[in-house]
Write an enzyme that holds these catalytic residues in place. Structure first.
Site, PDB file in Angstrom:
ATOM      1  N   ARG A  60      26.930 -24.348 -14.936  1.00 24.91           N
ATOM      2  CA  ARG A  60      27.018 -23.411 -16.052  1.00 24.91           C
ATOM      3  C   ARG A  60      27.207 -21.968 -15.575  1.00 24.91           C
ATOM      4  O   ARG A  60      26.604 -21.541 -14.588  1.00 24.91           O
ATOM      5  CB  ARG A  60      25.731 -23.514 -16.875  1.00 24.91           C
ATOM      6  CG  ARG A  60      25.696 -22.653 -18.091  1.00 24.91           C
ATOM      7  CD  ARG A  60      24.675 -23.144 -19.075  1.00 24.91           C
ATOM      8  NE  ARG A  60      25.080 -24.395 -19.692  1.00 24.91           N
ATOM      9  CZ  ARG A  60      24.292 -25.133 -20.469  1.00 24.91           C
ATOM     10  NH1 ARG A  60      23.059 -24.764 -20.686  1.00 24.91           N
ATOM     11  NH2 ARG A  60      24.734 -26.243 -21.012  1.00 24.91           N
TER      12      ARG A  60
ATOM     13  N   ASP B 283       0.810  -1.234   0.000  1.00 23.42           N
ATOM     14  CA  ASP B 283       0.000   0.000   0.000  1.00 23.42           C
ATOM     15  C   ASP B 283       0.840   1.281   0.000  1.00 23.42           C
ATOM     16  O   ASP B 283       0.312   2.352  -0.229  1.00 23.42           O
ATOM     17  CB  ASP B 283      -0.892   0.056   1.251  1.00 23.42           C
ATOM     18  CG  ASP B 283      -1.978  -1.002   1.218  1.00 23.42           C
ATOM     19  OD1 ASP B 283      -2.069  -1.714   0.199  1.00 23.42           O
ATOM     20  OD2 ASP B 283      -2.723  -1.119   2.206  1.00 23.42           O
TER      21      ASP B 283
ATOM     22  N   ILE C 230      17.599   4.826 -22.045  1.00 26.45           N
ATOM     23  CA  ILE C 230      17.589   3.607 -21.230  1.00 26.45           C
ATOM     24  C   ILE C 230      18.894   3.462 -20.446  1.00 26.45           C
ATOM     25  O   ILE C 230      18.933   2.751 -19.448  1.00 26.45           O
ATOM     26  CB  ILE C 230      17.336   2.341 -22.085  1.00 26.45           C
ATOM     27  CG1 ILE C 230      18.471   2.105 -23.071  1.00 26.45           C
ATOM     28  CG2 ILE C 230      16.000   2.398 -22.780  1.00 26.45           C
ATOM     29  CD1 ILE C 230      18.496   0.676 -23.576  1.00 26.45           C
TER      30      ILE C 230
END
Ligand code: ATP
Length: 735
Positions: free
Chosen positions: A554, A157, A518
């Site tokens: 990885r 909120d 950006i």
């Protein structure tokens, strides 16, 4: 990072009350920062209930692994009536004391923070009672027990005093705006009106910011005094909109909206009024979807920085008082818990009592100015104002999400002030070809949510020889002022006009630049329009990339944009839990890559399955992504394999985020006011920006001074402060 010097040894952490996206990110930061600084950490499951029922678990580095991007609260959260009783609190104190807890961090809303305040205050007495009852051993006289507490604001909120934003509010806003965008398209197809009810029992933040970002036509907030005949005004305004050609209407109301007499106003009541007097109306109560899902980049970054700051506060402050860590004007600030709770409650009481002017004061000037802006934007036509001449608005340089929102707001605010508005097409290159169109009030309807640039944009830096042609075009349309939305090419072009255009008739006119890029590498503003959308685009892609790792060992290297500034790399690294970031401010060396490989090998040998590295596109001219991948693959041996991904243009695409839309709106309204208010005799171009949470208008020449040329990044890059945090929370640097 300094190890602890304080007497605190064991820290407990909990999430409590309603869950909010980002609570996990805060938990992760608290746990890892505390472990890195030499503390023992216990997690209290399910908030205060867990303290009362003793559900504490030992927290390790890996117990908060993989939760950064998850919504909800991995420790669980609850509301607990028993904790509201002294008996319940004694139980909680006993359990925490037996675990040797001497400090506690609570992530939650005002109720949960009140619990922390009460427990800290009663701690010694509760333990004395417990000792008298034989529940715990008495402690030596000279060491009276003490519990240090810090709160973190967790509430969608955004109703907690002491932080401009609470953890979860930005994500909730994303959910609202996405839903509103979708409803707008179906509403337009059927010429319907939609009433959307959003959360906020005592705080209209979500409705206000949601309404502004989604381009709603009417907004109802608990903070606003409704006139007894408010529904007539609403109906008239929506009808006028329809007459003026609007295909749809969107009404956003907070769940805590009230009739003028103070009784709750139901969405259904609004629907009945509109059904009868405007046309077919549908109600959507967004409800719990607003709480759900993965947190936004902003919420992850906010939660992470507040979590780490909370631990540092406890360890680095002599005699720490109970505080809440919050974000105030883009800085982390500790506010005493008493003040946080008293003011947060005061707002609730004033709403209940109808003292709405007082609540608006408490909400601050940002909230009030957004409310005023909303009133201007939701009108159907400009107010009568004395004519001021022609204004040209242009989007130029590389496109950035939010440019349309800026043009929409600049257009309407300008009309409202008496300007006739023109839009330049395809940026400066298009303008030089004479491509220009009138821009009416309703022409920009629906633009708030659109990505790219509706006017079109193009990249060109004005040269002295362009100026006569430019002057001719501006004079032909009697342009008397300009607003440009753009990046470095806009700044440099404006500088060309100042340097070489002084004596050319038609060019000595005021010009305001709204920073849009950006890369967030522009001087004169902490934030540029478009950067928040790019950041969210990056983390959504990275979340998906991480999912594909499966059980493989990885390493992913993800290359992001950013030009010569590390903003996107650092912030997306922080928001996605990257092990390392490579940025142009630091450069890349072979030694750095090899050191990283050594740390990664050790980490993978201990069971790690995945590591993430973020590389800025210009971090190094020599060690590009393929070179880094090959070196790491070779040196990593059998410990891991390496994949490289260049994210490319998806970073600048898609609908702008609510932050970019509201930033664009604030800067655009600011730009028009700067045109009206500033003295333009000496200064011919200004940059309007956001510093902390204040709008400022710098002379262009001063803004250009803030930039390091030719690398095109701010000399004082505030975002570099996050570097330590990226590196402090990953295991690779902490083993
Ligand atoms: P939200 O913003 O979602 O309402 P909140 O943290 O304010 O979150 P509450 O239900 O108000 O949620 O409070 C959570 C818990 O904090 C309560 O269930 C209770 O255990 C504790 N708490 C609230 N108020 C007090 C108080 N006055 N004294 C002691 N504990 C309290």
């Amino acid at each position: 990072m300094a190890l602890k010097t304080s007497s605190i040894r064991t820290l407990a952490v909990m999430t409590s009350g309603g869950d909010a996206p980002g609570m996990n990110a805060a938990l992760r930061a608290v746990v890892r920062r505390a472990l890195a600084r030499g503390l023992r950490v216990v997690g209290v499951r399910r908030g205060w209930l867990g303290a009362v029922e003793n559900t504490m678990v030992e927290m390790t580095w890996s117990s908060v692994g993989g939760i950064l991007q998850r919504g909800g609260a991995s420790l669980g959260t609850a509301r607990c009536r028993r904790f509201m009783t002294r008996e319940g609190r004694r139980q909680a104190a006993v359990h925490l004391y037996r675990e040797k807890v001497d400090a506690l961090i609570v992530i939650g809303g005002e109720g949960s923070l009140t619990g922390a305040q009460v427990l800290a205050r009663e701690w010694a007495d509760l333990l004395a009672e417990a000792a008298a009852l034989g529940e715990i051993d008495p402690w030596p006289e000279e060491h009276p027990p003490r519990l240090d507490v810090v709160g973190l604001p967790g509430s969608i909120d955004n109703d907690i005093y002491g932080s401009d934003m609470s953890i979860g509010a930005d994500t909730a806003l994303h959910r609202i705006v996405t839903a509103a965008d979708q409803l707008t398209s179906t509403a337009a197809a059927h010429q319907r009106t939609f009433v959307v009810e959003v959360m906020g029992r005592h705080c209209g933040y979500l409705a206000l910011a949601g309404g502004l970002a989604a381009g709603a036509q009417w907004v109802i907030l608990p903070e606003e005094e409704l006139d007894p005949r408010w529904h007539h005004t609403m109906v008239r305004s929506l009808q006028r909109g329809r007459d003026a050609g609007r295909q749809h209407a969107l009404v956003i109301m907070a769940e805590g909206a009230r009739h003028p007499d103070g009784l709750p106003l139901e969405a259904h009541t609004v629907k009945q009024i509109l059904d009868k007097q405007v046309g077919e109306t549908r109600v959507t109560v967004l409800g719990h979807v607003q709480r759900g899902g993965s947190p936004t980049a902003f919420d992850r970054i906010l939660a992470t920085s507040l979590g780490a700051a909370a631990v540092d506060y406890l360890l680095d402050t002599e005699d720490p008082e109970p505080v809440m860590m919050g974000l105030v004007a883009n800085q982390i600030k500790a506010t005493p818990l008493d003040e946080v709770i008293a003011n947060s409650r005061q707002a609730v009481d004033w709403i209940e009592e109808g003292q709405l002017d007082a609540v608006l004061d408490l909400r601050g000037p940002g909230f009030q100015s957004q409310l005023q802006l909303l009133k201007i934007l939701t009108a159907v036509k400009p107010r009568p104002a004395s004519p001021r001449g022609n204004l040209l608005i242009l989007t130029t340089g590389h496109d950035a999400p939010g440019m349309n929102a800026a043009v929409r707001v600049a257009t309407r605010v300008a009309w409202n002030e008496g300007y006739q508005v023109w839009g330049g097409q395809y940026g400066l290159p298009g303008l030089l070809e004479g491509r220009i169109q009138p821009l009416g009030w309703m022409d920009v309807s629906g633009w708030a949510s659109r990505g790219g640039s509706e006017l079109g944009t193009g990249y060109h830096v004005l040269q002295a020889q362009d100026l006569p042609a430019l002057a001719q075009i501006l004079q032909a349309h009697e342009i008397q002022a300009m607003v440009w939305v753009g990046g470095t090419s806009a700044y440099l072009s404006a500088q060309t006009i100042i340097e070489y255009g002084q004596d050319i008739p038609g060019l000595h006119i005021p010009l305001v630049v709204i920073p849009a890029s950006i890369n967030n590498n522009l001087p004169g503003s902490d934030f540029a329009v478009g950067a928040d959308t790019a950041l969210n685009n990056i983390i959504q892609a990275v979340d998906k990339i991480k999912d594909t790792a499966g059980a493989n060992r990885r390493v992913f290297i993800v290359q992001v944009m950013g030009h010569e500034a590390g903003y996107l790399a650092i912030l997306s690294g922080l928001a996605s839990g990257a092990e390392e970031v490579f940025i142009p401010e630091e450069g890349v060396t072979l030694q750095k890559i090899l050191d990283l490989v050594t740390r990664l090998r050790a980490s993978f040998a201990q069971g790690r399955r995945l590591a993430l590295l973020i590389l800025n596109e210009k971090a190094s001219a020599t060690y590009d992504i393929e070179m880094i991948r090959r070196i790491m693959e070779e040196e990593g041996g059998e410990f891991f394999d390496v994949r490289s991904i260049i994210l490319g243009h998806i970073q600048r695409g898609g609908a702008p985020t609510p932050f970019d839309r509201t930033l664009a709106a604030r800067l655009a309204a600011g730009a028009i006011h700067v045109l009206l208010q500033e003295d333009w005799e000496q200064v011919q171009a200004r940059v309007v920006g956001l510093r902390g949470n204040r709008l400022q208008a710098l002379a262009l020449t001063e803004a250009i001074e803030e930039m390091a040329w030719p690398v095109e990044r701010p000399k004082d890059a505030w975002y570099l402060r996050y570097l330590d945090l990226v590196r402090g929370l990953d295991i690779v640097s902490n083993q």
